[in-house]
Structures are given as structure tokens and as C-alpha cells.
Design a protein around this motif. Structure first.
Motif, PDB file in Angstrom:
ATOM      1  N   LEU A 152       1.465 -49.409 115.758  1.00  0.00           N
ATOM      2  CA  LEU A 152       0.225 -48.653 115.564  1.00  0.00           C
ATOM      3  C   LEU A 152      -0.903 -49.356 116.314  1.00  0.00           C
ATOM      4  CD1 LEU A 152       0.351 -47.683 111.792  1.00  0.00           C
ATOM      5  CD2 LEU A 152       1.413 -46.610 113.764  1.00  0.00           C
ATOM      6  N   PRO A 153      -1.892 -48.582 116.789  1.00  0.00           N
ATOM      7  CA  PRO A 153      -3.001 -49.214 117.499  1.00  0.00           C
ATOM      8  C   PRO A 153      -3.799 -50.122 116.559  1.00  0.00           C
ATOM      9  CG  PRO A 153      -3.337 -46.834 117.306  1.00  0.00           C
ATOM     10  CD  PRO A 153      -1.995 -47.115 116.752  1.00  0.00           C
ATOM     11  N   PRO A 154      -3.977 -51.397 116.945  1.00  0.00           N
ATOM     12  CA  PRO A 154      -4.654 -52.352 116.051  1.00  0.00           C
ATOM     13  C   PRO A 154      -6.033 -51.882 115.611  1.00  0.00           C
ATOM     14  CG  PRO A 154      -3.697 -53.495 117.914  1.00  0.00           C
ATOM     15  CD  PRO A 154      -3.503 -52.036 118.176  1.00  0.00           C
ATOM     16  N   PHE A 155      -6.776 -51.217 116.515  1.00  0.00           N
ATOM     17  CA  PHE A 155      -8.153 -50.906 116.116  1.00  0.00           C
ATOM     18  C   PHE A 155      -8.180 -49.866 114.996  1.00  0.00           C
ATOM     19  CE2 PHE A 155      -8.174 -47.155 118.755  1.00  0.00           C
ATOM     20  CZ  PHE A 155      -9.216 -46.380 118.273  1.00  0.00           C
ATOM     21  N   LEU A 156      -7.183 -48.969 114.972  1.00  0.00           N
ATOM     22  CA  LEU A 156      -7.159 -47.979 113.889  1.00  0.00           C
ATOM     23  C   LEU A 156      -6.671 -48.601 112.586  1.00  0.00           C
ATOM     24  CD1 LEU A 156      -6.016 -44.682 115.563  1.00  0.00           C
ATOM     25  CD2 LEU A 156      -8.071 -45.096 114.222  1.00  0.00           C
ATOM     26  N   VAL A 157      -5.637 -49.430 112.685  1.00  0.00           N
ATOM     27  CA  VAL A 157      -5.117 -50.059 111.478  1.00  0.00           C
ATOM     28  C   VAL A 157      -6.190 -50.918 110.821  1.00  0.00           C
ATOM     29  CG1 VAL A 157      -3.454 -51.726 110.604  1.00  0.00           C
ATOM     30  CG2 VAL A 157      -2.744 -50.032 112.285  1.00  0.00           C
ATOM     31  N   THR A 158      -6.900 -51.695 111.649  1.00  0.00           N
ATOM     32  CA  THR A 158      -7.904 -52.585 111.066  1.00  0.00           C
ATOM     33  C   THR A 158      -9.153 -51.806 110.666  1.00  0.00           C
ATOM     34  OG1 THR A 158      -8.709 -53.163 113.271  1.00  0.00           O
ATOM     35  CG2 THR A 158      -7.066 -54.605 112.297  1.00  0.00           C
ATOM     36  N   LEU A 159      -9.365 -50.642 111.288  1.00  0.00           N
ATOM     37  CA  LEU A 159     -10.443 -49.777 110.832  1.00  0.00           C
ATOM     38  C   LEU A 159     -10.128 -49.277 109.421  1.00  0.00           C
ATOM     39  CD1 LEU A 159     -13.000 -49.020 112.304  1.00  0.00           C
ATOM     40  CD2 LEU A 159     -11.910 -46.972 113.141  1.00  0.00           C
TER      41      LEU A 159
END
Lengths: 347, 338, 507
Positions: free
Chosen positions: B136-143
Motif C-alpha cells: 500500500l502507498p505509505p502516504f495513505l496508510v500513514t494518513l
């Protein structure tokens, strides 16, 4: 590598099925548990009711999501839309409540609402073009490029409001947030109009095809002669413009510009609405109708939570779960794992 | 570009140091950062009376300790080419949990702190697992992590909670006196310790080196048989731990917990990491650079306070401008390297 | 390796291939694209499991399950794209994954010492603490080899190690290879450069279409025969081959020239070359894989920026700075890698066909859905593209039909010169025939065509003139009666066939 999606998701109409089903589920739940949820009444020629409220509150998210859908489709992302909302809101509020500074700078609008709107939107467009230039011409990764404005944008907005929450009274401008057209709240009218404009812009010209081609296979598009830089610049510019409109509606609604909180975390709602609607987060096909349903679903969820008397902050937790769920559904790796398990259980 | 063909043995790169040889592709941004810091500090010291006092410098460390601690963890994530947007709300969430546990539930502060550190590490590992196993794209997961932390924090308490426990009072006053120079507060010490551990991890452990390798070329790292997946998860766990530690520093520093604390801190931290010379595409950068990056923003903020007439938003605009300059610098170097 | 077989869904990539590597020899593995070289290497190094056959190392059966596994057994590989981490030091790139430690921390002194020893073994004395990204490609190559050798390697596989090196750097590499060979290592050497095979290899194994063609002593295999073997011909047959010639091939002078290239080149891509293509002419670019065919086409089309030379086309001249500029000059380009560079996978056949024409018209002059459908339907009919309908995503079409749709994309855009890079790769015989037919029709209609193919028959059948490339430079041009499979192969092999147009050979 794109794998064929599981049948459940691809049966026609492919992109709308899941979000529509989810929306129907939430609405069904509301109908059963919240008395009068579907009650809409006419008061002074204006429509009132929970459903109208959902449309009204959902308008800014939809506006952001329209621009975001195109940006995502090119394989990019715009994290700065929240900050851009704050900028245009602050700009408009400043022009109304404290025109002196702008007059000194040679900008005297005599409090004309259309002029204020136009000037503020130019600021939004400029912000979007700035992002677009960084992505298209400086080849900066979209996350990074838009991060700059996400950081500095709120500073610019605070600069415009001198760090305060500017409140104002301007009936003409306030119409943008609380006016009614044909019984519907004006934000809804604007959102519908922008939806049509976006559809005309992307599907009435070749822009939509180019956007999808660039996002799906950049090299092939380049070899076919598609001007990817121009396409990206346009799309980010349009996204900035959409964010600008959303910012103006937000400001007009509360009759104040709050540089710190206007549009805070709205970028995620916009990304989510597009993703729920079936637009690929890694670029390619986009579905404006899906984005519309996605935005409505998000707002319905939020309104449901608010109406149920659950602490409103729970929406944050719910959204976190939705983000992960949507990401997983779009992840080819997850699909193959889940698909394998499903098949194994079936046999 | 390739070297000229007449290079039977690499004469240009033979042993022996040339002047300025330390300035290569990976050290140049770091050198630029140090230069920017020195220039800013000297300029501010010349312009504002009292700026050059040692205590001002020591306060730079203490005031920015919680940003800095989070930024060190974030540096590892960014070195792999990922991103962690959850660090800011982790600070808010952690601080309110500590405050509530200590004040409302009467849990011993040490246990509360340990619990929060464990929570941060767990959530970080969870995000890392999603990124590792499902791409999964890190920026979405961490968002999503950002929302989760903020939501949980606000569910715990919407209001800010003051911490009255005597241990916290003692901790917030603690410091090492440095004679005439003033004193080094506990938060500053924690910050410097975290930086030191970060430098050690990045320089002297396999975990650290694999972090660089993933950011440099994940494909190559896989072919070299390095533990890519494990390390990827590890950096998010580390970042989760660091942001939890930052929330502890924040709680001690302000003697309070506030679920809304750390709003926008992720951006400050990212800016500090990037200005500190770490490439957002991963692979190059230094933990020490992050320290300098944090100090640069600290100096700007302090200078704006000294000025008195300038307002705090200039910090954000300055941060954005610096970020823009450094990113364009990185792009220019990348293009030249191709 | 005995009787190795490896099948992928739909393809048998290796079919009963034997391969023997002795210690202390350099063994070249040769073959055109799709011959099965890389699959063989991947089976040997445990990337792919084998379906049948056995691998023995020093007489005992082995079953490497992963590259690490193979490496532990003593089989190391250096891949074509140097797989290093540019930001890390030379020493670290050699040692990463087995960094020596002392008291838990990495012992950098030992790392650098061991790396220096490893590089020393390759005859290099350099500062191993510098970042590998700032070193020349040659040094990076050496670093990769040093990494592969650091374990007790018995066999070393070099996959196209010289593709980015210049002549001098390649010679340095060869002296290292010879040194290692003399130390008793068995070395598998994969390259597309014919000359280098004769420089360095002791024996040659030739594969074609997943089958073993033969194993030969280098000394007893003349170049011409090697080329013939790789291209799937019996050398005796080649001499007797009757080439079918387009009737009007010799009349090139009468046609109006459209494209004229002078001294176009780029370092590491292709040396400056000249080329002319007239309207209504099909010019072939022939050469083995890696000879610079695709590179030449990319420079022409502006996909890569040329460093020298100029192109004159459609009355304009200069070096095209972008694909869009080249298209504006009247050029079109069907790239070799259909999947990565040709199709837009999730868009429909209709959209894929309309894309280039639409790009040419610009954003505002949109082709209506009806127009797009008309165009798509027309080409689906004319080129016999097998698809349920024009709205099917192109990714679900077979390779041949994807290729025809790409051809349709350019036909719709109506360029004056069309560059076709391996348009028949990986498609079935029927589709090949249809592509060839389309080319002839286009030529007859006055289009200039630059045709790149590994299939000699196709080149000979379609082209009036053939430019021959080898080792990233144009080495000759054949016209009229000289265009024959034999003539092309002889030119590639380096001997001059009778009546070759020596004057046109520019180096």
C-alpha cells in the motif's frame, strides 16, 4: 502489473456498484434508526432536512474531489488543497473586511462580490499552477511538490489574515455559503455546476483521454505524442481552482476566515471520495460519477455519526478504517491473496 | 555522465584525498544545510542583541526537542523512500493518553509512559505491515494513522489535561547545569540522545545500512538478498516509537496532554528532514542533518520572536520556501547526475 | 545442466537444453531475443524452478531455490543492469549482507580492508570508501563482480557485462575475466557483441527459440556460421537462399527523399550514423539484438536526445528534442516493447487507436465518440484485429492484436515516415503476415517506412534497402540485389559480400 479484478468488483457498472451499495446501506441504516431522516420540507421556499444537509455539507468535499480525481488519474496527488482553501478564504475575507491593505497594493474592488470571488479564485488557480509547474516541469514527485504548499500555504493564509480569524458581514458574498437557488442551498448548485463543468472539460475535450493515458502508461503516451507536461499543468491548475471555490464556500458559510483550520485534513476526504468512486490511486481510469457517489457516501457517514450523537471525532477513526479498506481493495497484492483464499474456501 | 574512456585504472578515484573531495552527491546537501544554519545563526546573532547567548542556543534544543525526536524516526522512514504522516497526531494522542492515565486513572507515570511507547511502536509496526505485505502507498496508510491517532486522542479527551504529578514537575525542571552557559534541559538531553542513537543505528548496524540500501534501490537490495521486508516494517515501527517518545517529551515539557497537540508537526518534521539533506526519494541523508534541519527552523522561529514585529506565520512561509529551495537543489543535482 | 526444460504459461522457454561449464573456461552463451538465455541463467541461479532436467555441480545434483542459495553453492551472477546501491560506498556494496561486526557494531575497518582485498584481486587499487554512484560504469561493474566473488565462487555468470562499457573498459574487464579463468573459475559470458565473443570465449553454446542449437569450440566456429546458427539457418542453406525481392527496389533514386539523417549519435547509445529514407520506400535496420537498432530509432524519434548530428524530414531539420516534435515533422514510432511503451493497458482498443491522432489534433479538437468508433472499427476490420468490440480494454487482447492496434494508432495519425521496431515480435504467423501486408500497402501508398526486425526473411522480403548495424554502429548498407539474408549475415559477421556498397560504409 494490473490483474483482472475479482468479479464482485468488475460486474457492470464496475466502478459504481460498491460505493452505491455502501451508500444504500448507510442510508438504510439511517432510515431505520433515525426518525425523520428522509423528511424534507419546504420552508420559505427553501428545502430543509437531513438529506439536503448532506448535499450542502458534502459540496466542498465534492468540489475538492473533482479536481483531485483528475490529479490522481495522472498518477499524482495534491496534498495542498486544504491549504489552498485556507488561502482563498483568507483572501476573500481580507478583501471584504480589510480592503485597505489590498487597496494600497493597487487592488480596489469596492466590495463587489463577483470581483472578490474572481480575484480569490485567481489565487487558487495560481496555487494549483505552482504545484503543476513543479510536477510537470521540475519533475518533482507530486507528494513532495504539493507538500511545499501544504506547509507554506497556511502561512500565506495567516499572512493574509494577520494571524486572526477575520469575521465579516457581506450579504452578497455570504450568498455563496448560505444562499438558496431554486430551493436548494447555493453550495449544492455550485457543486453540481462544477461537476458538469468538470465532465465537459474532461470528456467534452480530449483532456480526459490524455489524463488517463498519461496516468496509465506515461511512456506510451509520450511516444503517441501526448503533451504530458501541459496535461499535468492544466490538471493541477484545475485542482487549485476547485479548492479555491471550496474555500470560498467554506468562508462564506461561517462568515469568517480561519487560516489555521479551514480545510484542515480535507485533502484526505477528497482523495478518499475519488478512491471510493473507483479512480485508481496509481493513475489511469477516472470516474467522475464515482467521485460524486464517494463524496456523498463520506458526507452521509459523517452526518450519520453526528446525528447519532456519537462523539464527532469518531468520524476520524471511521475514516482511517475506510482509507485502509479502500487501499486494500485497490491493492493487487491484497486482491490476489484474498482471491486465493476465497477460491481455496470455495473448493 | 560517464568518465572519459581513457581510464584503465581509476586514476581519478585512486586513493589519496583531493581538496573538497568530501563534497560528493550525498554530502553536498548536508554541507549546504550546515552552511545555511551557520549563516542564519551568525546573521541573527549580529542583528539581535542577546541572540548569541549560550542559553538561547540551549533553548533551541529544548524547545524543539519533541519535533526533533519525531524527525529522527521520520528520517529512517524517508531514507527508505517512504513517508510517515502520522507523527504529528501521534504526539497529540500520546500526550493526552499519558495525561489521562496519570491524572484520571492514577497510573504511575513510568507505566503510562511505557504503555504509550509500546502503543506507538505497535501502531507503527501495523502500518509497516500494511506497507510491507500489501504494497500500500505509505502516504495513505500513514494518513490513516494520522486520523486514527487524532480520533483516539480526541475520544480520550477533547480538553487539554494538565499533569500535576510531582514526578512530571521534577522532570520538567530537570537539567544539567553548564556553568555560565546556562543549563541543558532534560528534553534537550533526550533529543541529543535520540540523535546519537539514530546516528549509531544508521551508521553502525545492518538495520541502518539496509535502510539506506532500500532507499537507494529496492530492487538491488532484494537481489543482494538483504532483509528488505523486515527492515521496511522496522523503520515504521521505529518512527512510531520515536513519535511516541516525542509525545512523552511534549507531555513533560508542557506538563500537559492535549489531543490537538502536534497539528502540522508532521510537516515541520518532514521539512526538517529534507532541509537536513535527506533526499525524499530515499537512499541518501544523515541523521545528523536532521538535527541541523530542526535547529534551522528553531533559529528562524527564535529570530522571529526576537524581532517582535514579525509574526509566527513567517515561520511556515520560511519553512515552505526553504523546502522548495532544497527540493529544487535536489532535483538539479539528480538531473546532473543522470 | 542436462535436459533442462522450463515452461511458462503458454510458452516453453527452455526445451531440453544441455549446458556444460568447465572450471577454468570462459563459455559464451549466445542467442537472439527469446532464445532462452536469461531463462537458462535464471534456472541455474534458482530464480525459476525447472520443470525437468538436472543441474550438477562438481558431479553432485543441486537444487538452488533462490539466488542466495545458488550463491552459497558457489554460483554467482552479475546482472546486465548493475545492481548496486549508488549512494553507498564501494566497500559497502561489496560487503552488504555480510558486514563483519565487532561487539555488535559494524567493523568499518574490516569492511574496507576486505573490500580492498577483493578489488585488489581484480587488479584495482582505489578508494573503496567513495560512493559507488560517483564511479564510472566500469568500476561499478568491477564492484558488482567483486561482490559476486567475495563468497567462494566456483562459477561466475556475467549477463551482458559490456553493454555499457567502451572498448578500453571492456578490454580491462576481459583481462580480469582471463585472470579469474586462470584461477580456475568457470565463467558464463552472455553478450550481444560478436567481436567480444571471439576475444574472450573458449567455447560457445548457441540457443534458439528455447532449444539447444549446439556447443562449439570458439576456434572452430567461423563468425558467419555463428551468425547463421543464431538466426536459425544452416550455413549451407544460406548460400543457396533465393531472396524474394520487391520488384521496384532498385528505383530508390527516382523517389523523393523524405528523411535524411547525418551524423546522428549519442554516447553509450549509438555512434553517429547517416541514413536516408524516401517516400514509398521501406528501409530495414538489421543487426543482432543490442546492435543499436532500437537506439537509432529512439534518437530519430526524439525519445532520446541526440548529442551529435541532425535529421532532415518534411522540410525541417535539426535534432528532434521530443517525440511530439518528431511527430510534428511527420514521424511515427511503434516501439519494440509493446507492453511498457506501446499500449495504454486499461484504455479501450478505440481509445488506444485514437490516441496519436487525438494528440496530433490537440486537446480542444476532440474526436467525437462516433468518429473514434468509426476509425477504430475501420482498422479493426482492415487489419483484422480480433477483439470482442472496440470498447474492450486493450490489455485483454493477444499480443498480435495489440500490435495491430498499435499499427492502427499510427495509421490513423497518418505519419509520412513510420518507424516499426520489431512489429512482429511474439505474434503468431497469421498476424505476422497481416503486418507485412499492411507494410507493403503503406509503402505503395507513398509512406516512408523504417523497418526493424530480427527476422531476416522479413527484412529481406519487405525492404528495398537495409542498413546493417553491429556493436552500436552502422557498419554498412545493402541495396537492391545485395539485400539477402546471406549478405546481411556476412556484413554482420564482418566479411564483405560480393558487390557490397563499400562506399556507403561510414564509420
Amino acid at each position: 502489473m494490473k490483474r483482472p479484478a475479482p468479479r464482485l468488483i468488475t460486474s457492470s457498472p464496475p466502478h459504481l456498484l460498491m460505493p452505491l451499495a455502501a451508500l444504500a446501506l448507510v442510508l438504510l441504516y439511517d432510515a431505520l434508526t433515525i426518525p425523520g431522516f428522509f423528511h424534507v420540507e419546504m420552508r420559505d421556499g427553501h428545502l430543509f432536512g437531513s438529506l439536503v444537509d448532506i448535499l450542502n455539507r458534502g459540496a466542498p468535499v465534492l468540489l475538492l474531489a473533482l479536481g483531485m480525481t483528475l490529479v490522481l488519474s495522472t498518477g499524482g496527488v495534491d496534498l495542498s488543497v486544504g491549504a489552498v482553501m485556507a488561502i482563498t478564504g483568507a483572501m476573500a475575507a481580507g478583501l471584504i473586511a480589510r480592503p485597505e491593505g489590498f487597496v494600497l497594493a493597487g487592488l480596489d474592488l469596492h466590495g463587489s462580490a463577483p470581483a472578490i470571488v474572481a480575484v480569490s479564485l485567481v489565487a487558487g488557480l495560481a496555487a494549483g499552477l505552482f504545484n503543476g509547474a513543479l510536477v510537470a516541469f521540475a519533475d518533482v514527485q507530486p507528494i513532495v511538490a504539493t507538500l511545499i504548499l501544504m506547509v507554506a500555504g497556511r502561512g500565506v493564509a495567516q499572512l493574509l489574515t494577520a494571524g486572526q480569524i477575520i469575521t465579516f458581514e457581506h450579504p452578497g458574498f455570504q450568498f455563496l455559503g448560505s444562499g438558496f437557488v431554486a430551493g436548494l442551498p447555493f453550495p449544492v448548485t455550485v457543486a453540481v455546476a462544477m461537476f458538469l463543468v468538470t465532465a465537459a472539460l474532461s470528456r467534452g475535450t480530449a483532456l480526459g483521454l490524455f489524463v488517463e493515458a498519461v496516468g496509465d502508461n506515461p511512456t506510451a503516451s509520450r511516444f503517441a505524442g501526448v503533451n504530458a507536461r501541459m496535461v499535468k499543468l492544466l490538471v493541477y491548475g484545475f485542482c487549485g481552482l476547485c479548492a479555491g471555490i471550496a474555500g470560498l464556500i467554506g468562508t462564506a458559510d461561517i462568515k469568517a476566515a480561519d487560516a489555521n483550520n479551514a480545510g484542515l485534513y480535507m485533502e484526505l476526504d477528497a482523495i478518499l471520495a475519488a478512491a471510493i468512486g473507483g479512480t485508481s490511486l496509481s493513475g489511469g481510469r477516472f470516474y467522475l460519477s464515482g467521485t460524486l457517489v464517494g463524496a456523498l457516501l463520506l458526507q452521509t457517514l459523517t452526518t450519520t455519526i453526528l446525528t447519532k450523537g456519537v462523539p464527532p471525532v469518531l468520524t476520524l477513526v471511521v475514516k482511517a478504517a475506510v482509507v485502509v479498506a479502500v487501499c486494500l481493495l485497490q491493492s493487487p497484492k491484497f486482491r490476489s491473496v484474498a482471491g486465493r483464499r476465497f477460491r481455496r474456501e470455495a473448493t | 555522465m560517464r568518465r572519459p574512456p581513457s581510464q584503465p585504472s581509476p586514476s581519478a578515484s585512486r586513493k589519496g584525498k583531493e581538496p573538497l573531495r568530501f563534497l560528493n552527491r550525498s554530502t553536498f546537501p548536508f554541507a549546504a544545510t550546515v552552511l545555511v544554519f551557520v549563516l542564519l545563526y551568525v546573521a541573527a546573532s549580529l542583528h539581535y542583541t542577546g541572540f548569541s547567548r549560550p542559553q538561547v542556543f540551549l533553548n533551541l534544543l529544548a524547545d524543539n526537542a519533541f519535533v526533533g525526536v519525531a524527525a529522527v524516526g521520520l528520517t529512517f522512514v524517508i531514507l527508505t523512500g517512504g513517508i510517515d504522516l502520522s507523527v504529528g497526531s501521534a504526539v497529540g494522542c500520546g500526550s493526552i493518553i499519558i495525561a489521562t492515565l496519570v491524572e484520571k486513572q492514577h497510573v504511575h507515570p513510568v507505566i503510562a509512559i511505557l504503555l504509550v511507547l509500546a502503543m506507538g511502536t505497535t501502531v507503527g509496526s501495523g502500518m509497516g505491515a500494511l506497507i510491507r505485505y500489501f504494497d500500500l502507498p505509505p502516504f495513505l496508510v500513514t494518513l490513516a494513522g494520522l486520523f486514527l491517532y487524532r480520533g483516539i486522542g480526541l475520544l480520550v479527551s477533547m480538553e487539554s489535561v494538565s499533569i500535576m504529578h510531582p514526578l512530571f514537575a521534577r522532570l520538567s525542571m530537570a537539567g544539567v547545569p553548564l556553568g555560565d552557559a546556562g543549563s541543558l534541559q532534560l528534553s534537550a538531553i533526550v533529543f541529543l540522545l535520540v540523535v546519537a542513537v539514530g546516528i549509531y543505528l544508521s551508521r553502525h548496524t545492518t538495520f541502518g545500512r539496509v535502510t539506506y540500501a532500500i532507499g537507494g534501490s529496492e530492487q538491488s537490495a532484494l537481489l543482494m538478498g538483504l532483509p528488505v521486508g523486515r527492515t521496511k516494517m522496522g523503520v515504521y515501527a521505529l518512527s512510531g516509537f520515536c513519535s511516541a517518545l516525542a509525545s512523552v517529551v511534549y507531555a513533560v515539557y508542557t506538563s500537559a496532554g492535549n489531543a490537538n497537540a502536534g497539528t502540522g508537526l508532521e510537516l515541520d518534521a518532514i521539512a526538517a528532514v529534507v532541509v537536513g539533506g535527506t533526499l525524499l526519494s530515499g537512499g541518501t541523508g544523515y541523521v545528523a542533518g536532521t538535527l541541523v534541519g530542526v535547529l534551522i527552523f528553531g533559529v528562524i522561529q527564535t529570530a522571529i520572536t526576537f524581532q517582535g514585529t514579525l509574526s509566527s506565520w513567517w515561520t511556515k512561509i520560511a519553512a515552505g520556501t526553504l523546502l522548495l529551495l532544497f527540493i529544487l537543489l535536489q532535483r538539479a543535482m539528480h538531473r546532473r547526475a543522470r | 545442466m542436462r535436459g533442462i526444460r522450463r515452461a511458462f504459461p503458454g510458452v516453453v522457454a527452455l526445451d531440453g537444453v544441455d549446458f556444460t561449464l568447465r572450471s577454468g573456461e570462459v563459455h559464451a552463451l549466445m542467442g537472439e531475443n527469446g532464445a532462452g538465455k536469461s531463462t537458462l541463467v535464471k534456472v541455474l541461479t534458482g530464480v525459476h524452478p525447472r520443470d525437468a532436467g538436472e543441474v550438477r555441480l562438481n558431479g553432485s545434483l543441486i537444487h538452488p531455490a533462490s539466488p542466495q542459495d545458488a550463491q552459497a553453492l558457489g554460483i554467482s551472477t552479475v546482472y546486465q543492469e548493475v545492481n548496486l546501491i549508488p549512494g553507498l560506498s564501494v566497500a559497502e556494496n561489496i560487503m552488504l549482507g555480510r558486514l563483519p561486526r565487532r561487539w555488535g557494531r559494524i567493523d568499518w575497518g574490516a569492511v574496507n580492508r576486505r573490500a580492498e582485498v577483493a578489488m585488489g584481486r581484480l587488479g584495482l587499487d582505489l578508494d573503496v570508501t567513495q560512493p559507488v554512484g560517483s564511479c564510472s560504469i566500469a568500476i561499478q561493474q568491477m564492484t558488482a563482480i567483486a561482490r559476486a566473488l567475495d563468497v567462494q565462487a566456483k562459477a561466475l555468470i556475467l549477463d551482458e557485462p559490456t553493454s555499457s562499457l567502451d572498448a578500453q573498459e571492456a578490454q580491462n574487464l576481459f583481462s580480469v575475466i582471463r585472470k579469474l579463468r586462470d584461477e580456475g573459475l568457470g565463467i558464463v559470458f552472455i553478450t550481444h557483441f560478436l567481436g567480444q565473443v571471439y576475444d574472450i570465449a573458449d567455447r560457445i553454446t548457441v540457443l534458439r527459440n528455447g532449444k539447444l542449437v549446439g556447443e562449439y569450440e570458439t576456434a572452430s566456429l567461423p563468425r558467419l556460421e555463428l551468425v547463421a546458427r543464431m538466426m536459425g539457418r544452416d550455413p549451407d542453406e544460406v548460400a543457396a537462399l533465393e531472396s524474394a525481392r520487391p520488384a521496384d527496389a532498385a528505383k530508390a533514386e527516382e523517389r523523393k527523399p523524405f528523411l535524411s539523417v547525418r551524423g546522428l549519435g549519442r554516447r553509450g547509445s549509438i555512434r553517429p550514423f547517416d541514413l536516408d529514407v524516401a517516400q514509398g520506400e521501406v528501409v530495414g535496420l538489421a543487426g543482432l539484438l543490442g546492435s543499436g537498432r532500437t537506439e537509432a530509432a529512439r534518437l530519430l524519434f526524439g525519445a532520446d536526445r541526440a548529442e551529435t548530428g541532425s535529421v532532415t524530414a518534411g522540410g525541417r531539420s535539426g535534432a528532434p528534442g521530443s517525440c511530439r516534435e518528431a511527430i510534428a515533422w511527420g514521424l511515427g514510432f511503434c516501439p519494440e516493447d509493446r507492453k511498457a511503451e506501446g499500449i495504454v493497458p486499461n484504455l479501450s482498443v478505440r481509445e488506444n487507436i485514437a490516441l496519436a491522432l487525438q494528440a496530433r489534433r490537440g486537446v480542444l479538437r476532440r474526436l467525437s465518440r462516433k468518429q473514434q468508433t468509426e476509425i477504430a472499427d475501420r482498422y479493426i476490420r482492415e487489419l483484422n484485429i480480433v477483439t470482442p468490440d472496440a470498447e474492450t480494454p486493450i490489455r485483454s487482447l493477444s499480443g498480435g492484436n495489440q500490435q495491430k492496434a498499435l499499427l492502427a494508432r499510427w495509421l490513423a495519425a497518418d505519419p509520412r515516415l513510420l518507424i516499426l521496431d520489431e512489429p512482429t515480435r511474439g505474434i503468431d504467423v497469421g498476424a505476422k503476415f497481416e503486418v507485412a501486408k499492411a507494410i507493403e500497402e503503406l509503402r505503395a501508398a507513398g509512406m516512408a517506412i523504417l523497418f526493424i526486425s530480427s527476422e531476416l526473411e522479413e527484412v529481406v522480403r519487405s525492404c528495398g534497402r537495409v542498413a546493417v548495424l553491429r556493436d552500436r554502429e552502422k557498419i554498412g548498407e545493402l541495396a537492391g540485389p545485395d539485400v539477402s539474408a546471406q549478405g546481411i549475415m556476412a556484413t554482420i559477421a564482418g566479411s564483405q559480400p560480393k558487390g557490397s556498397t563499400e562506399a556507403e560504409v561510414r564509420l
